[in-house]
Design a protein around this motif. Sequence first.
Motif, PDB file in Angstrom:
ATOM      1  N   GLY A  76       0.345  -2.349   7.392  1.00  0.00           N
ATOM      2  CA  GLY A  76      -0.357  -3.779   7.512  1.00  0.00           C
ATOM      3  C   GLY A  76      -2.223  -3.566   7.932  1.00  0.00           C
ATOM      4  O   GLY A  76      -2.465  -2.283   8.204  1.00  0.00           O
TER       5      GLY A  76
ATOM      6  N   VAL B 210       1.177  -9.186  -6.542  1.00  0.00           N
ATOM      7  CA  VAL B 210       1.586  -8.078  -7.490  1.00  0.00           C
ATOM      8  C   VAL B 210       1.266  -6.813  -6.815  1.00  0.00           C
ATOM      9  O   VAL B 210       0.259  -6.394  -6.081  1.00  0.00           O
ATOM     10  CB  VAL B 210       0.536  -8.294  -8.735  1.00  0.00           C
ATOM     11  CG1 VAL B 210       0.761  -6.892  -9.885  1.00  0.00           C
ATOM     12  CG2 VAL B 210       0.377  -9.585  -9.439  1.00  0.00           C
TER      13      VAL B 210
ATOM     14  N   GLU C 133       2.236   1.600  -3.673  1.00  0.00           N
ATOM     15  CA  GLU C 133       1.368   2.124  -4.592  1.00  0.00           C
ATOM     16  C   GLU C 133       0.755   3.306  -4.436  1.00  0.00           C
ATOM     17  O   GLU C 133       0.963   4.126  -5.310  1.00  0.00           O
ATOM     18  CB  GLU C 133       0.356   1.200  -4.583  1.00  0.00           C
ATOM     19  CG  GLU C 133       0.562  -0.452  -5.154  1.00  0.00           C
ATOM     20  CD  GLU C 133      -0.676  -1.523  -5.348  1.00  0.00           C
ATOM     21  OE1 GLU C 133      -0.155  -2.333  -5.740  1.00  0.00           O
ATOM     22  OE2 GLU C 133      -1.547  -1.190  -5.035  1.00  0.00           O
TER      23      GLU C 133
ATOM     24  N   GLU D  78      10.592   3.110   6.497  1.00  0.00           N
ATOM     25  CA  GLU D  78      10.205   1.364   6.671  1.00  0.00           C
ATOM     26  C   GLU D  78      11.059   0.931   7.816  1.00  0.00           C
ATOM     27  O   GLU D  78      12.197   1.069   7.987  1.00  0.00           O
ATOM     28  CB  GLU D  78      10.598   0.812   5.264  1.00  0.00           C
ATOM     29  CG  GLU D  78      10.682  -0.846   5.354  1.00  0.00           C
ATOM     30  CD  GLU D  78       9.489  -1.599   6.022  1.00  0.00           C
ATOM     31  OE1 GLU D  78       8.165  -1.398   5.402  1.00  0.00           O
ATOM     32  OE2 GLU D  78       9.550  -2.471   6.915  1.00  0.00           O
ATOM     33  N   PHE D  79      10.500   0.143   8.671  1.00  0.00           N
ATOM     34  CA  PHE D  79      11.226  -0.650   9.743  1.00  0.00           C
ATOM     35  C   PHE D  79      12.295  -1.439   9.461  1.00  0.00           C
ATOM     36  O   PHE D  79      13.239  -1.567   9.829  1.00  0.00           O
ATOM     37  CB  PHE D  79       9.927  -1.249  10.653  1.00  0.00           C
ATOM     38  CG  PHE D  79      10.351  -1.818  11.789  1.00  0.00           C
ATOM     39  CD1 PHE D  79      10.800  -1.030  12.891  1.00  0.00           C
ATOM     40  CD2 PHE D  79      10.598  -3.095  12.054  1.00  0.00           C
ATOM     41  CE1 PHE D  79      11.273  -1.707  14.074  1.00  0.00           C
ATOM     42  CE2 PHE D  79      10.990  -3.689  13.303  1.00  0.00           C
ATOM     43  CZ  PHE D  79      11.246  -2.850  14.233  1.00  0.00           C
TER      44      PHE D  79
ATOM     45  N   ILE E 130       0.756  -1.045  -0.038  1.00  0.00           N
ATOM     46  CA  ILE E 130      -0.050   0.076   0.060  1.00  0.00           C
ATOM     47  C   ILE E 130       0.932   1.299  -0.146  1.00  0.00           C
ATOM     48  O   ILE E 130       0.753   1.992  -0.800  1.00  0.00           O
ATOM     49  CB  ILE E 130      -1.054   0.119   1.334  1.00  0.00           C
ATOM     50  CG1 ILE E 130      -2.150  -1.112   1.064  1.00  0.00           C
ATOM     51  CG2 ILE E 130      -1.679   1.313   1.335  1.00  0.00           C
ATOM     52  CD1 ILE E 130      -3.200  -1.173   2.133  1.00  0.00           C
TER      53      ILE E 130
HETATM   54  P1  NAI Z   1       2.303  -4.848   4.399  1.00  0.00           P
HETATM   55  O1  NAI Z   1       2.351  -5.833   5.313  1.00  0.00           O
HETATM   56  O2  NAI Z   1       2.488  -5.243   2.630  1.00  0.00           O
HETATM   57  O3  NAI Z   1       3.330  -3.912   4.565  1.00  0.00           O
HETATM   58  C1  NAI Z   1       3.571  -3.028   5.859  1.00  0.00           C
HETATM   59  C2  NAI Z   1       4.877  -2.421   6.116  1.00  0.00           C
HETATM   60  O4  NAI Z   1       5.035  -1.742   7.072  1.00  0.00           O
HETATM   61  C3  NAI Z   1       5.958  -3.845   6.305  1.00  0.00           C
HETATM   62  O5  NAI Z   1       6.954  -3.533   5.504  1.00  0.00           O
HETATM   63  C4  NAI Z   1       6.402  -3.405   7.747  1.00  0.00           C
HETATM   64  O6  NAI Z   1       7.880  -3.931   7.924  1.00  0.00           O
HETATM   65  C5  NAI Z   1       6.046  -1.934   7.876  1.00  0.00           C
HETATM   66  N1  NAI Z   1       5.901  -1.466   9.164  1.00  0.00           N
HETATM   67  C6  NAI Z   1       4.975  -1.940   9.976  1.00  0.00           C
HETATM   68  N2  NAI Z   1       5.148  -1.232  11.182  1.00  0.00           N
HETATM   69  C7  NAI Z   1       6.249  -0.166  10.938  1.00  0.00           C
HETATM   70  C8  NAI Z   1       6.409   1.098  11.587  1.00  0.00           C
HETATM   71  N3  NAI Z   1       5.763   1.001  12.816  1.00  0.00           N
HETATM   72  N4  NAI Z   1       7.032   1.801  11.154  1.00  0.00           N
HETATM   73  C9  NAI Z   1       7.658   1.775  10.091  1.00  0.00           C
HETATM   74  N5  NAI Z   1       7.451   0.613   9.075  1.00  0.00           N
HETATM   75  C10 NAI Z   1       6.519  -0.206   9.545  1.00  0.00           C
HETATM   76  O7  NAI Z   1       1.036  -3.784   4.718  1.00  0.00           O
HETATM   77  P2  NAI Z   1       0.129  -2.866   3.681  1.00  0.00           P
HETATM   78  O8  NAI Z   1       1.062  -2.067   2.702  1.00  0.00           O
HETATM   79  O9  NAI Z   1      -0.347  -1.938   4.764  1.00  0.00           O
HETATM   80  O10 NAI Z   1      -1.028  -3.810   2.966  1.00  0.00           O
HETATM   81  C11 NAI Z   1      -1.890  -4.455   3.892  1.00  0.00           C
HETATM   82  C12 NAI Z   1      -2.264  -5.747   3.182  1.00  0.00           C
HETATM   83  O11 NAI Z   1      -2.989  -5.197   2.033  1.00  0.00           O
HETATM   84  C13 NAI Z   1      -1.115  -6.518   2.531  1.00  0.00           C
HETATM   85  O12 NAI Z   1      -1.601  -7.793   3.170  1.00  0.00           O
HETATM   86  C14 NAI Z   1      -1.202  -6.285   1.135  1.00  0.00           C
HETATM   87  O13 NAI Z   1      -0.757  -7.353   0.663  1.00  0.00           O
HETATM   88  C15 NAI Z   1      -2.662  -6.061   0.920  1.00  0.00           C
HETATM   89  N6  NAI Z   1      -2.388  -5.126  -0.319  1.00  0.00           N
HETATM   90  C16 NAI Z   1      -2.386  -5.788  -1.542  1.00  0.00           C
HETATM   91  C17 NAI Z   1      -2.162  -4.978  -2.960  1.00  0.00           C
HETATM   92  C18 NAI Z   1      -2.160  -5.701  -4.045  1.00  0.00           C
HETATM   93  O14 NAI Z   1      -2.251  -7.009  -4.173  1.00  0.00           O
HETATM   94  N7  NAI Z   1      -1.772  -4.851  -5.059  1.00  0.00           N
HETATM   95  C19 NAI Z   1      -2.689  -3.657  -2.658  1.00  0.00           C
HETATM   96  C20 NAI Z   1      -2.725  -3.027  -1.448  1.00  0.00           C
HETATM   97  C21 NAI Z   1      -2.837  -3.870  -0.353  1.00  0.00           C
END
Ligand code: NAI
Length: 471
Positions: A277, A355, A191, A207-208, A188
């Motif tokens: 997340g 993707v 993108e 990013e952590f 997210i």
């Molecule tokens: P994500 O799990 O993909 O990424 C979250 C990131 O935030 C991780 O890299 C993590 O290390 C980092 N993080 C966590 N806490 C943190 C902090 N306090 N400080 C800095 N960094 C930190 O989660 P995201 O991007 O929010 O997406 C959520 C879900 O939605 C995922 O399962 C994703 O696969 C899905 N999604 C899928 C899409 C697609 O298929 N194109 C598009 C959008 C979302």
Amino acid sequence: PVTCMFQARISQRRGYATPAEERDLVIIGGGVTCIEKRGALGGTCLNVGCIPSKSLLNNSHLYHQILHDTKNRGIDVGEVKLNLANMMKAKDTSVNSLTKGIEFLFKKNNVEYIKGTAAFADEYTVAVNLVDGGETSVRGKNIFIATGSESTPFPGLTIDEKKVITSTGAIALEKVPKKMVVIGGGIIGLEMGSVWCRLGADVTVVEFLGQIGGPGMDAEISKNIKKTLEKQGMKFKLNTKVVKGDDSAEIVKLDVEAAKGGKPETLEADVVLVAIGRRPYTAGLGFENIGLETDNKGRLIIDSEYRTKLPHIRVIGDCTFGPMLAHKAEEEAVAAVEFLTKNYGHVNYNAIPSVMYTHPEVAWVGQNEAELKEAGVKYKVGTFPFSANSRAKTNQDSDGMVKFLADAETDRILGVHIVGPNAGEMIAEGTLALEYGASTEDIGRTSHAHPTLAEAFKEAAMATYGKAIHY
Ligand code: NAI
């Protein structure tokens, strides 16, 4: 008949089940297909997720390309102006027509549609608070829970979807932020960060971890896309955690420090995107009335046939185990219905593609190098760069590579990782190969049309068991 319940507006003239009338199957929610408070079908994906973000990704890419990438293609353009309101309108038009499409499919397939908020009254009865007022209830011999997920909040920051936003606010901003800080460099973050960076915002991603892309992305691919996104103007602070946020003034302040202890720093932004997340969304479902259990991450506990401990209640999608992806939920929904109706069902969790729709796209299926190493699997690697692919060259769009991971002894494909133009379409071939248990030689000996990007896929496969021809 099948009954689906939606937390949303409904016309009561459509002849629902009368209160507590028994149905063969009741579905509460449905990620890609069901529960919805907002008056439109399609869940998070269609209304505020995959679909609207892809509209903005596509059109912001076009805008960015017209601004920066036309001269060397022999196209001289005049003044280029962003009309953000119209870009948002285009997004809404796509979303609306797709949600209407689902409504049409429901009618065509005799799926009853109740707009309201559902909660278990007892193990077989679901009470519904209708959006238009009033209540009803439906009894189900079988009930599916598919209520999806919600953004994980960041402690100390209040989401107002204007200044501190989740993905929902990120697809609806009314003006381009000057300075945007993204907490979390997962899918997210990258993108939506890409969208606003292309439209002119100064975007920094915090990013952590030591790599971007979220869980699953191969480290080499992650490095590759990071470089390309940096060329586009995105900034990254890796191995950095946000320790505190202050959103009391117009400018949001974030205290960050190196994850392993280091110099603290304060970042300022007019918009902060929280993308750390998502978590299962099961609030208010009345589990206290039926005793359903969740694990420590809030995921509903199920067996291999998607059954909770009450076997007539099944769960699919983001609110249970596995990657939070619409197409994963879709496979599970089909399998769960098959288990119910035929006593068998099948989802190959090792062959669910991921993707990331940045430019270039990143796509992968199967295992990455770190996972194979951890599992102690002996593997071989084959890569091919798009810079050696004729079609990518003529398209003047040749950043990225295809990478195969195959069993060192049997050559069976274990993982496919792509960063490059159209990676999201190309990964379908890798997914099929994985599903069919193909070897890299099977791919290398299959004719791929020339000149296509897919030739890079074939040549990376060839490089795994032998040698690529053009590199
Ligand atoms: P994500 O799990 O993909 O990424 C979250 C990131 O935030 C991780 O890299 C993590 O290390 C980092 N993080 C966590 N806490 C943190 C902090 N306090 N400080 C800095 N960094 C930190 O989660 P995201 O991007 O929010 O997406 C959520 C879900 O939605 C995922 O399962 C994703 O696969 C899905 N999604 C899928 C899409 C697609 O298929 N194109 C598009 C959008 C979302």
